[in-house]
Design a protein around this motif. Structure first.
Motif, PDB file in Angstrom:
ATOM      1  N   ILE A 111       0.824  -1.205   0.000  1.00 58.63           N
ATOM      2  CA  ILE A 111       0.000   0.000   0.000  1.00 58.63           C
ATOM      3  C   ILE A 111       0.860   1.257   0.000  1.00 58.63           C
ATOM      4  O   ILE A 111       0.552   2.240  -0.670  1.00 58.63           O
ATOM      5  N   VAL A 112       1.968   1.259   0.744  1.00 57.41           N
ATOM      6  CA  VAL A 112       2.868   2.418   0.765  1.00 57.41           C
ATOM      7  C   VAL A 112       3.474   2.633  -0.624  1.00 57.41           C
ATOM      8  O   VAL A 112       3.519   3.764  -1.119  1.00 57.41           O
ATOM      9  N   ASN A 113       3.906   1.569  -1.278  1.00 60.32           N
ATOM     10  CA  ASN A 113       4.468   1.690  -2.633  1.00 60.32           C
ATOM     11  C   ASN A 113       3.421   2.199  -3.629  1.00 60.32           C
ATOM     12  O   ASN A 113       3.740   2.982  -4.529  1.00 60.32           O
ATOM     13  N   CYS A 114       2.193   1.749  -3.465  1.00 58.78           N
ATOM     14  CA  CYS A 114       1.096   2.210  -4.330  1.00 58.78           C
ATOM     15  C   CYS A 114       0.901   3.720  -4.173  1.00 58.78           C
ATOM     16  O   CYS A 114       0.833   4.458  -5.167  1.00 58.78           O
ATOM     17  N   ILE A 115       0.830   4.185  -2.938  1.00 62.94           N
ATOM     18  CA  ILE A 115       0.635   5.610  -2.677  1.00 62.94           C
ATOM     19  C   ILE A 115       1.825   6.412  -3.198  1.00 62.94           C
ATOM     20  O   ILE A 115       1.651   7.446  -3.854  1.00 62.94           O
ATOM     21  N   ASN A 116       3.037   5.940  -2.929  1.00 64.45           N
ATOM     22  CA  ASN A 116       4.232   6.643  -3.422  1.00 64.45           C
ATOM     23  C   ASN A 116       4.228   6.750  -4.941  1.00 64.45           C
ATOM     24  O   ASN A 116       4.548   7.802  -5.497  1.00 64.45           O
ATOM     25  N   GLY A 117       3.872   5.686  -5.617  1.00 69.73           N
ATOM     26  CA  GLY A 117       3.833   5.708  -7.081  1.00 69.73           C
ATOM     27  C   GLY A 117       2.826   6.717  -7.607  1.00 69.73           C
ATOM     28  O   GLY A 117       3.106   7.457  -8.566  1.00 69.73           O
ATOM     29  N   MET A 118       1.668   6.762  -6.987  1.00 70.94           N
ATOM     30  CA  MET A 118       0.665   7.732  -7.422  1.00 70.94           C
ATOM     31  C   MET A 118       1.113   9.164  -7.127  1.00 70.94           C
ATOM     32  O   MET A 118       0.880  10.070  -7.938  1.00 70.94           O
ATOM     33  N   LEU A 119       1.771   9.376  -5.979  1.00 76.02           N
ATOM     34  CA  LEU A 119       2.271  10.715  -5.658  1.00 76.02           C
ATOM     35  C   LEU A 119       3.315  11.180  -6.673  1.00 76.02           C
ATOM     36  O   LEU A 119       3.311  12.345  -7.081  1.00 76.02           O
ATOM     37  N   VAL A 120       4.198  10.281  -7.092  1.00 73.53           N
ATOM     38  CA  VAL A 120       5.189  10.620  -8.115  1.00 73.53           C
ATOM     39  C   VAL A 120       4.484  11.059  -9.397  1.00 73.53           C
ATOM     40  O   VAL A 120       4.811  12.095  -9.984  1.00 73.53           O
ATOM     41  N   ASP A 121       3.496  10.285  -9.831  1.00 73.98           N
ATOM     42  CA  ASP A 121       2.761  10.605 -11.057  1.00 73.98           C
ATOM     43  C   ASP A 121       2.019  11.932 -10.942  1.00 73.98           C
ATOM     44  O   ASP A 121       2.031  12.753 -11.869  1.00 73.98           O
ATOM     45  N   VAL A 133       5.255  18.587  -1.174  1.00 74.19           N
ATOM     46  CA  VAL A 133       4.076  18.045  -0.491  1.00 74.19           C
ATOM     47  C   VAL A 133       4.399  18.012   0.996  1.00 74.19           C
ATOM     48  O   VAL A 133       5.179  17.193   1.469  1.00 74.19           O
ATOM     49  N   ALA A 134       3.785  18.928   1.727  1.00 73.46           N
ATOM     50  CA  ALA A 134       4.160  19.172   3.116  1.00 73.46           C
ATOM     51  C   ALA A 134       3.173  18.621   4.134  1.00 73.46           C
ATOM     52  O   ALA A 134       3.412  18.715   5.346  1.00 73.46           O
ATOM     53  N   ASP A 135       2.083  18.041   3.682  1.00 73.88           N
ATOM     54  CA  ASP A 135       1.107  17.483   4.614  1.00 73.88           C
ATOM     55  C   ASP A 135       0.340  16.385   3.894  1.00 73.88           C
ATOM     56  O   ASP A 135       0.178  16.426   2.668  1.00 73.88           O
ATOM     57  N   LEU A 171       2.301  10.780  12.629  1.00 74.56           N
ATOM     58  CA  LEU A 171       3.599  10.153  12.395  1.00 74.56           C
ATOM     59  C   LEU A 171       4.292  10.836  11.228  1.00 74.56           C
ATOM     60  O   LEU A 171       3.647  11.272  10.272  1.00 74.56           O
ATOM     61  N   LYS A 172       5.609  10.918  11.305  1.00 78.47           N
ATOM     62  CA  LYS A 172       6.380  11.490  10.201  1.00 78.47           C
ATOM     63  C   LYS A 172       6.282  10.569   8.990  1.00 78.47           C
ATOM     64  O   LYS A 172       6.390   9.343   9.105  1.00 78.47           O
ATOM     65  N   THR A 173       6.103  11.186   7.832  1.00 79.08           N
ATOM     66  CA  THR A 173       6.020  10.384   6.610  1.00 79.08           C
ATOM     67  C   THR A 173       7.310   9.614   6.373  1.00 79.08           C
ATOM     68  O   THR A 173       7.290   8.499   5.867  1.00 79.08           O
ATOM     69  N   ARG A 174       8.454  10.194   6.754  1.00 78.85           N
ATOM     70  CA  ARG A 174       9.733   9.507   6.550  1.00 78.85           C
ATOM     71  C   ARG A 174       9.821   8.233   7.378  1.00 78.85           C
ATOM     72  O   ARG A 174      10.536   7.312   7.017  1.00 78.85           O
ATOM     73  N   ASP A 175       9.091   8.158   8.487  1.00 77.14           N
ATOM     74  CA  ASP A 175       9.104   6.957   9.329  1.00 77.14           C
ATOM     75  C   ASP A 175       8.185   5.873   8.788  1.00 77.14           C
ATOM     76  O   ASP A 175       8.342   4.701   9.126  1.00 77.14           O
ATOM     77  N   ILE A 176       7.237   6.262   7.952  1.00 81.29           N
ATOM     78  CA  ILE A 176       6.285   5.306   7.376  1.00 81.29           C
ATOM     79  C   ILE A 176       6.749   4.831   6.005  1.00 81.29           C
ATOM     80  O   ILE A 176       6.326   3.788   5.533  1.00 81.29           O
ATOM     81  N   GLY A 177       7.607   5.621   5.366  1.00 80.64           N
ATOM     82  CA  GLY A 177       8.083   5.263   4.032  1.00 80.64           C
ATOM     83  C   GLY A 177       7.426   6.053   2.922  1.00 80.64           C
ATOM     84  O   GLY A 177       7.656   5.779   1.746  1.00 80.64           O
ATOM     85  N   ILE A 178       6.613   7.037   3.271  1.00 83.19           N
ATOM     86  CA  ILE A 178       5.999   7.895   2.260  1.00 83.19           C
ATOM     87  C   ILE A 178       7.043   8.904   1.808  1.00 83.19           C
ATOM     88  O   ILE A 178       7.695   9.546   2.620  1.00 83.19           O
ATOM     89  N   LYS A 179       7.216   9.058   0.511  1.00 84.91           N
ATOM     90  CA  LYS A 179       8.334   9.805  -0.076  1.00 84.91           C
ATOM     91  C   LYS A 179       8.020  11.268  -0.391  1.00 84.91           C
ATOM     92  O   LYS A 179       8.497  11.806  -1.383  1.00 84.91           O
TER      93      LYS A 179
END
Length: 186
Positions: A111-121, A133-135, A171-179
């Motif tokens: 799920i984290v990889n899915c969200i990261n991929g969509m955020l990149v796009d 993206v600050a929040d 939680l910090k996004t960096r601790d969850i893996g959100i890029k």
């Protein structure tokens, strides 16, 4: 005096923000991302402040990229939840990972990889960087939120069906893996 300038009792700086501070002061005009009226998460000379909203559904994941200054939705995207191959319902996914931390982490990474991929796009399509993206906010049913945070939803699948978390987590996004911006919270 930052605390006096922003009328807050005492500001706490996130480490990456401190390293950018001198660069921003040299430019003259400085913007700061302040969280909870006390924590300076990031500073920058100029730019657009973006946010992401995630609808974490059992069958579909939707991500919205927003301009936090205007409230405008800049881009949006949805796709099937990548966890579907583990079962189309939450009970199947609870069973799949029940008592097996490595399988819970597999569901979390999907799920984290899915969200990261969509955020990149979305950022690319809007002409912005992930660092802008600050929040981020994520909504979903309790099982999906547990899996997103990497918390076993085992107790939701057995009586008395009590979640391990039932309140908002910051939680910090960096601790969850959100890029996105590493100082951002979700």
């Amino acid at each position: 005096d930052w605390a006096g300038q922003f009328n807050v009792p005492q500001l706490q700086f996130d480490t990456p923000a401190v390293s950018k501070l001198a660069q921003g002061v040299a430019v003259g005009e400085l913007s700061a991302l302040v969280w909870n009226d006390r924590g300076v998460l990031d500073v920058w000379p100029s730019g657009t402040l973006l946010g992401a909203a995630v609808d974490l559904g059992t069958t579909c994941v939707g991500v919205y990229l927003c301009d936090l200054g205007t409230g405008e939705i800049l881009q949006s995207k949805s796709m099937p939840n990548p966890q579907l191959h583990h079962g189309t319902d939450i009970i199947s996914r609870i069973s799949y990972q029940y008592g097996q931390p490595e399988k819970l982490m597999e569901l979390n990474r999907e799920i984290v990889n899915c969200i990261n991929g969509m955020l990149v796009d979305l950022c690319a399509a809007a002409g912005h960087s992930l660092d802008e993206v600050a929040d981020m906010v994520v909504v979903g049913n309790p099982v999906m939120l547990h899996m997103f945070y990497g918390i076993a939803p085992d107790t939701i699948g057995v009586p008395p069906y009590v979640p391990a978390i039932n309140e908002i987590l910051d939680l910090k996004t960096r601790d969850i893996g959100i890029k996105i911006n590493p100082a951002a919270y979700v």
